[in-house]
Design a protein around this motif. Sequence first.
Motif, PDB file in Angstrom:
ATOM      1  N   ARG A  12     -11.870 -19.486 -18.000  1.00  0.00           N
ATOM      2  CA  ARG A  12     -12.895 -19.558 -16.950  1.00  0.00           C
ATOM      3  C   ARG A  12     -13.145 -18.188 -16.344  1.00  0.00           C
ATOM      4  N   THR A  13     -12.074 -17.486 -16.027  1.00  0.00           N
ATOM      5  CA  THR A  13     -12.200 -16.196 -15.357  1.00  0.00           C
ATOM      6  C   THR A  13     -12.900 -15.173 -16.243  1.00  0.00           C
ATOM      7  N   ILE A  14     -12.444 -15.028 -17.468  1.00  0.00           N
ATOM      8  CA  ILE A  14     -13.024 -14.020 -18.355  1.00  0.00           C
ATOM      9  C   ILE A  14     -14.463 -14.379 -18.721  1.00  0.00           C
ATOM     10  N   ALA A  15     -14.733 -15.668 -18.939  1.00  0.00           N
ATOM     11  CA  ALA A  15     -16.105 -16.086 -19.242  1.00  0.00           C
ATOM     12  C   ALA A  15     -17.024 -15.822 -18.059  1.00  0.00           C
ATOM     13  N   CYS A  16     -16.547 -16.131 -16.864  1.00  0.00           N
ATOM     14  CA  CYS A  16     -17.344 -15.938 -15.653  1.00  0.00           C
ATOM     15  C   CYS A  16     -17.643 -14.456 -15.412  1.00  0.00           C
ATOM     16  N   LEU A  17     -16.606 -13.621 -15.476  1.00  0.00           N
ATOM     17  CA  LEU A  17     -16.791 -12.184 -15.272  1.00  0.00           C
ATOM     18  C   LEU A  17     -17.690 -11.596 -16.355  1.00  0.00           C
ATOM     19  N   SER A  18     -17.574 -12.103 -17.567  1.00  0.00           N
ATOM     20  CA  SER A  18     -18.399 -11.601 -18.668  1.00  0.00           C
ATOM     21  C   SER A  18     -19.867 -11.930 -18.453  1.00  0.00           C
ATOM     22  N   ILE A  19     -20.144 -13.125 -17.932  1.00  0.00           N
ATOM     23  CA  ILE A  19     -21.530 -13.512 -17.649  1.00  0.00           C
ATOM     24  C   ILE A  19     -22.158 -12.554 -16.642  1.00  0.00           C
TER      25      ILE A  19
END
Length: 356
Positions: A12-19
């Motif tokens: 969740r964290t890496i996907a969110c920051l990547s977005i």
Amino acid sequence: MKTYTSVIFWMRTIACLSIVLIHSITTTFSKMDFVGHGTTIRVFQLLLMFSTPLFVFISEFLLAKNYHVKTKPGFLKNKLIYLGIPYILINLGISYFYFEPKTLTQFMHNVGDTMFHGGAVTYFIVIIFQFYILHILFAKYLIKCKPIPMIIGSIIFATVYWAFRQYVPQSENDLLGLFWEREGWMLFLGWISYFLLGFYTGIYYEAFMKNIKRFTWPIIIGFIIALSILIGNYLLGISTWVESKRFDIPFYVTMVILVFFLFSSYIKYVPKFVLYISNYSFCIYLTHYFFVHDLGLLRVDSSIRNIAFNFIITLVISICLAYLFNLFKFGKLVVGGIGNIKYDSVYESYKHGKMN
């Protein structure tokens, strides 16, 4: 003591920051007349395109892991409230504040575009709902199938689907032609590999994690191959689209997901920052689009600094807005709900070996 699935916090964290980072890069490219290191940054942006697929994968993984083939009563109604209402309200907000219509007619056109034609980042919620429906209708049949052939077959199907949209000329038929438009990327067809991967890894999670270390090198090699194909296709001009709807993305995302699980088999610990962003991830995803494109340039001669500036400011504003809205009873219906998982609980679970 509750058992936590540590890999989900990281995902969740890496996907969110990547977005947020993806859109920060897009903003910088659109506002600067010259962007240094353009190709390098675009390739880096391309490598982040696992983000939205990762979010939709998580939805099915958690559903399968927590409920297996049968959902609890009221599941779909609950999701319609806590995902559906924010979907409507955020799209109304984007239709007005982002597109800035001059008339009511323009506003209604924007609403139709964002709500029904994939014209905003919220389209991933439509895909998640399709996953829920697929699970409810077909889980009892999928459980009888062999996971590996199903997953491989779905990756091939999704790859062909995206390649078809890219290389086959658009049909002149009004209905068929929609497959080449945004409607085509809102259908579950191109995302089916993430659904089946989420379903089977969720259903067989314990056995999957027990055996994953045996495949450490095949996963690493597979990831390197997928990475090479993605970068090679871009640099050679085979596919220069920088988005998650590419024909080489399903295989790449599959390997990224397997790397996440492999990583979590070695490292269970979840830092405070990772858990914090994970709790806010849905809110950040929904609200960041209101700000990321409206920020100015920090430096007219530095793309990296502008990207960092956009990224940090957008992230901070989105978190603050989510926090303020969630102070009120119905705030979560506007900007999405904040996760309430406490670090102390996760750390205690980790310390006592209860985290999987």
